[in-house]
Design an enzyme around this catalytic site. Sequence first.
Site, PDB file in Angstrom:
ATOM      1  N   ASP A  19     -15.981   7.930   9.945  1.00  0.00           N
ATOM      2  CA  ASP A  19     -14.651   8.000  10.549  1.00  0.00           C
ATOM      3  C   ASP A  19     -14.827   8.216  12.052  1.00  0.00           C
ATOM      4  O   ASP A  19     -15.427   9.204  12.465  1.00  0.00           O
ATOM      5  CB  ASP A  19     -13.895   9.181   9.904  1.00  0.00           C
ATOM      6  CG  ASP A  19     -12.491   9.337  10.450  1.00  0.00           C
ATOM      7  OD1 ASP A  19     -12.045   8.446  11.183  1.00  0.00           O
ATOM      8  OD2 ASP A  19     -11.858  10.362  10.138  1.00  0.00           O
ATOM      9  N   ASP A 111     -10.729   2.293  11.682  1.00  0.00           N
ATOM     10  CA  ASP A 111     -11.787   3.193  12.169  1.00  0.00           C
ATOM     11  C   ASP A 111     -12.472   3.979  11.053  1.00  0.00           C
ATOM     12  O   ASP A 111     -13.112   4.991  11.319  1.00  0.00           O
ATOM     13  CB  ASP A 111     -11.235   4.128  13.247  1.00  0.00           C
ATOM     14  CG  ASP A 111     -10.394   5.249  12.668  1.00  0.00           C
ATOM     15  OD1 ASP A 111      -9.678   4.979  11.687  1.00  0.00           O
ATOM     16  OD2 ASP A 111     -10.454   6.375  13.180  1.00  0.00           O
ATOM     17  N   GLU A 112     -12.324   3.521   9.822  1.00  0.00           N
ATOM     18  CA  GLU A 112     -12.981   4.218   8.704  1.00  0.00           C
ATOM     19  C   GLU A 112     -13.626   3.211   7.760  1.00  0.00           C
ATOM     20  O   GLU A 112     -13.026   2.187   7.445  1.00  0.00           O
ATOM     21  CB  GLU A 112     -11.941   4.998   7.875  1.00  0.00           C
ATOM     22  CG  GLU A 112     -11.447   6.263   8.501  1.00  0.00           C
ATOM     23  CD  GLU A 112     -10.462   6.981   7.583  1.00  0.00           C
ATOM     24  OE1 GLU A 112     -10.815   7.261   6.430  1.00  0.00           O
ATOM     25  OE2 GLU A 112      -9.338   7.226   8.035  1.00  0.00           O
TER      26      GLU A 112
HETATM   27 MG   LIG Z   1     -10.571   8.487  12.850  1.00  0.00          MG
END
Ligand SMILES: [Mg+2]
Length: 412
Positions: A19, A111-112
């Site tokens: 993350d 973003d993960e």
């Molecule tokens: Mg994040």
Amino acid sequence: MTTKSNANKNWPSTILHIDSDAFFASCEKVVSPYLKNRPVVTGAERGIATSVCYIAKKLGIKRGMLIKDIKKQFPQVVIRNSQYKLYTLISNKMTKILARFCDKIENYSIDESFLDLTELGSFYNHSYTKLGATIKNTIKKELDITVSIGISLTKTLAKLASKHRKPDGLTVVAKDQIKNFLSQIAIQDVWGIGNKTANKMIKLGIKTALDFTNQNINFIKTYFYKPQIETYFELKGIKIYDIILKKEKPKSITRSQTFYPPTKNIKIIKSHLSANIDSAFRQLRKLNLLTNKIIIFIKTQQFIYLKSEINLPCYTAYPLLIYKRIDRELIKIYQPNLEYRATGVVLLNLKSADLRQLQIFADPDKEAKLQSLYEKIDLINQKYPNCLTTGLQTYTKPHKQKKGLFLLNIKV
Ligand SMILES: [Mg+2]
């Protein structure tokens, strides 16, 4: 003696969750290095903070705060418009880096990502702290972005682990460390447990994730449903959720159905067409796609196709927005003297719904409302197939209506 290469009693399965820390704000710092040591917030164009860098977080700024309030209270903060194309570009670069370490990657959001390292266990010698550090260093060196990584036996545990230390964190939870780890996690912080369920658990005396996994399975089955039962096993380190690998997305989605008897009645034709449209859009949402080009057609008894192409001003996955337009197009192609036997729809120009973040919608508020509405409709229809349909379909299934078909007729 031969041993099963990936067998390790502490790692029957291995999932890594990564993350990025304050991703959008970090991307802004990548392209404007002079912002590196300054507080940065993105989301100026929406009037609310969508990403807050850690320097700004220390000042007390939170995601969702109004930009005008931030400007007033923290004049030193740099406030930027979101640049989603840039964020997508950097996200793709990150995926390419991750692909060097593992070929089973699920991009969970911009973003993960989840990586399934199970089969690579012996290759990495089960030294996951070292592997996590290497991935972090590579991303830092090549993209100048910090990430938090969690490595454990299941997706749920890995996601909790990456959240455990942030920013720039690395948390590895092997099988024999699970109980100790879970004792530090409040039940409301567990991925997949919503506020309502957490409150119910707290009333039952379950305060931590460990309290939850310490319960007997019969107790869990008495008080909870499938999603919580799955979470229960995942927290115990028993893998339920697999990595969802990217599938080839289709170029178009078509739905067409012949009906009997043939008809001249435009209301019946419209009703069948709307059932096809609903079904095509349901598939579109299931595949996490959007469209901006739709072809509708009606087929006569003589097998003549009459069609119309609709180009929408923006992408959508929600047919409620376009029924009126479809009505007009249908009236244009419909010839009252002919009899019709089929209707159909083709959705084209399909794009990933991740582009939702690119703000390609004319009215993001309306889009958000529709998204929430359709999430509920899809959930109900998944449980009770075709339970909710548009009122336009009244003429398709009159027999069902008598039995109590719910018609959806909501004005947005
Ligand atoms: Mg994040």
